[in-house]
Design an enzyme around this catalytic site. Structure first.
Site, mmCIF file in Angstrom:
data_model
loop_
_atom_site.group_PDB
_atom_site.id
_atom_site.type_symbol
_atom_site.label_atom_id
_atom_site.label_comp_id
_atom_site.label_asym_id
_atom_site.label_seq_id
_atom_site.Cartn_x
_atom_site.Cartn_y
_atom_site.Cartn_z
ATOM 1 C CE LYS A 186 -3.437 2.924 1.614
ATOM 2 N NZ LYS A 186 -4.056 2.863 2.923
ATOM 3 C CG ASP A 319 -10.821 3.920 4.437
ATOM 4 O OD1 ASP A 319 -10.050 3.151 5.057
ATOM 5 O OD2 ASP A 319 -10.541 5.114 4.237
HETATM 6 N N1 ARG Z 1 -8.590 7.102 4.654
HETATM 7 C C1 ARG Z 1 -9.098 8.134 3.797
HETATM 8 C C2 ARG Z 1 -8.353 9.422 4.016
HETATM 9 O O1 ARG Z 1 -8.032 9.712 5.129
HETATM 10 C C3 ARG Z 1 -10.560 8.326 4.041
HETATM 11 C C4 ARG Z 1 -11.243 9.223 3.084
HETATM 12 C C5 ARG Z 1 -12.681 9.253 3.411
HETATM 13 N N2 ARG Z 1 -13.459 10.167 2.628
HETATM 14 C C6 ARG Z 1 -13.990 9.876 1.480
HETATM 15 N N3 ARG Z 1 -14.776 10.757 0.928
HETATM 16 N N4 ARG Z 1 -13.817 8.758 0.895
HETATM 17 O O2 ARG Z 1 -8.087 10.147 3.100
#
Ligand code: ARG
Length: 408
Positions: A186, A319
């Protein structure tokens, strides 16, 4: 001669062949050990079959972006108090929750201290229930970047386990991750929403650094997933040859053209914005992250629609950990709202995910010879995708982990 081991038979109202979209009525699926031995339509139902009246059988669901070792109530500064050992135990809890909600395979993209490797190995050893995991170890990124730990001043010398600057340092970090058990890599190609002091739109790892990581991973026959929100970072990641782009929030025409040309897969977590904006403050998410989410979430959903319309290859990635594990499937209805057919949403979480993992001969559809990962839902997901939020039966590798079919 030794008597043949008894086979397990499962029957339901219907089954979806995710590869063709065909609906098979009254299927009987026979499982021999951990493999599917046969699939017949309207066949004779053996006496001892597991009966799932009213249900639809689908392949085990696959989420290509989770963090099982994290929880949705330990955001921001709360995270500093959690050791890697403690996070592995959190992972044991979340692995069971995820499996029981129908996800039989997951990619875990980023965990401190190789807690994800320990979790995967405990599941594979049969010590604890959980999905089949493909794990990355610590996410690799630049000093001060999204995958560093930027919460404390210099006196504390806090540093993310995957920090590397320069192509050779990145190669060394990739090799180290493989040494300690990572299945894949990753990268953090841009800033992010949840990290302190980073900008989602700004590129972080340089093209040369990502090319170095991709070469190392591909030499080993495995893949690279790149966290990327901003357009420049997404484009650089695609040009470097990464296999999937995570989040992919700010897409433009050129990005979409590049992704199609290179066969890059997009994994877009379009549900989580709803959780961050409604529950995030209580969960300890930093005020700056809430502000960034307001700029990212809406644009990401527009990008999702554009990517679907253009026919870019997509997988399901939630996520989860940013929002509670077990609620992963809430994203399906949003994927349909923002442009997918229910079948496309199912394919993103099954056959497309299996392809991304290079496991299309083993996983991703209900086919003779594949591993017996089966899920049943109350009703037909092609008519109402939200039934995926109410999984009633889970088999992984031929073993039943959940059966509440009497509640149908
Ligand atoms: N882990 C990601 C970050 O911190 C989460 C993003 C969440 N927001 C979204 N609209 N997908 O960037």
């Amino acid at each position: 001669a030794t008597p043949a081991l008894a086979m397990t038979h499962i029957t339901a109202d219907r089954m979806i062949d995710v590869e063709t979209g065909a609906v098979i009525e009254a299927p009987v699926i026979s499982v021999d050990g951990n493999r599917i031995a046969s699939v017949t339509a309207n066949g004779e139902v053996p006496e001892d079959a597991i009966r799932l009246p009213g249900a639809t059988l689908i392949p085990g669901l696959m989420d290509m972006h989770v963090h099982l070792t994290g929880d949705a109530h330990t955001h921001g500064y709360r995270r500093l108090a959690v050791s890697a050992m403690r996070s592995a135990l959190t992972g044991a809890k979340n692995a069971r929750i995820s499996l029981e909600s129908g996800f039989t395979t997951m990619r875990n993209l980023g965990a401190p201290g190789f807690a994800d490797v320990a979790l995967r190995d405990a599941i594979n050893a049969g010590d604890i229930p959980g999905p089949r995991l493909f794990v990355s170890g610590p996410a690799i990124g630049i000093t001060g970047g999204h995958c560093d730990n930027n919460l404390l001043p210099i006196a504390y010398k806090a540093k993310g386990g995957g920090v590397a600057d320069g192509p050779w340092a990145v190669r060394a970090k990739v090799r180290e991750n493989f040494k300690y058990g990572a299945d894949l890599i990753k990268l953090c190609a841009t800033g992010g929403v949840m990290s302190k002091g980073t900008e989602p739109g700004a590129q972080q790892l340089a093209l040369e650094e990502m090319q170095a990581a991709v070469t190392e991973a591909h030499n080993r026959g495995t893949t690279v997933a790149a966290h990327a929100h901003g357009t420049a970072g997404i484009n650089a990641a695609i040009r470097a040859g990464v296999d999937s782009v995570e989040h992919a929030s700010f897409l433009d025409k050129e990005t979409i053209r590049l992704a199609k040309k290179q066969g890059t897969v997009l994994s877009m977590d379009i549900y989580v914005t709803e959780y961050i904006l409604s529950e995030g403050e209580k969960a300890g998410i930093l005020p700056e992250s809430l502000e960034k989410e307001r700029r990212v979430g809406g644009r990401q959903r527009e990008s999702f629609r554009a990517a679907v319309d253009a026919g870019v290859k997509m997988v399901f990635g939630s996520d989860a950990a940013v929002y509670p594990h077990g609620q992963n499937a809430r994203q399906f209805s949003r994927m349909v709202t923002f442009g997918m057919t229910p079948l496309q949403a199912l394919q993103a979480s099954t056959i497309n995910a299996a392809q991304l993992l290079g496991k299309q001969n083993e996983l991703g559809s209900i086919r003779e010879g594949k591993l017996a990962d089966l899920v049943a839902v109350p009703g037909n997901p092609l008519e109402d995708i939200s039934v995926l939020e109410r999984v009633q039966f889970v088999m992984k590798d031929g073993e039943v982990f959940k059966n509440s079919s009497e509640n149908f």
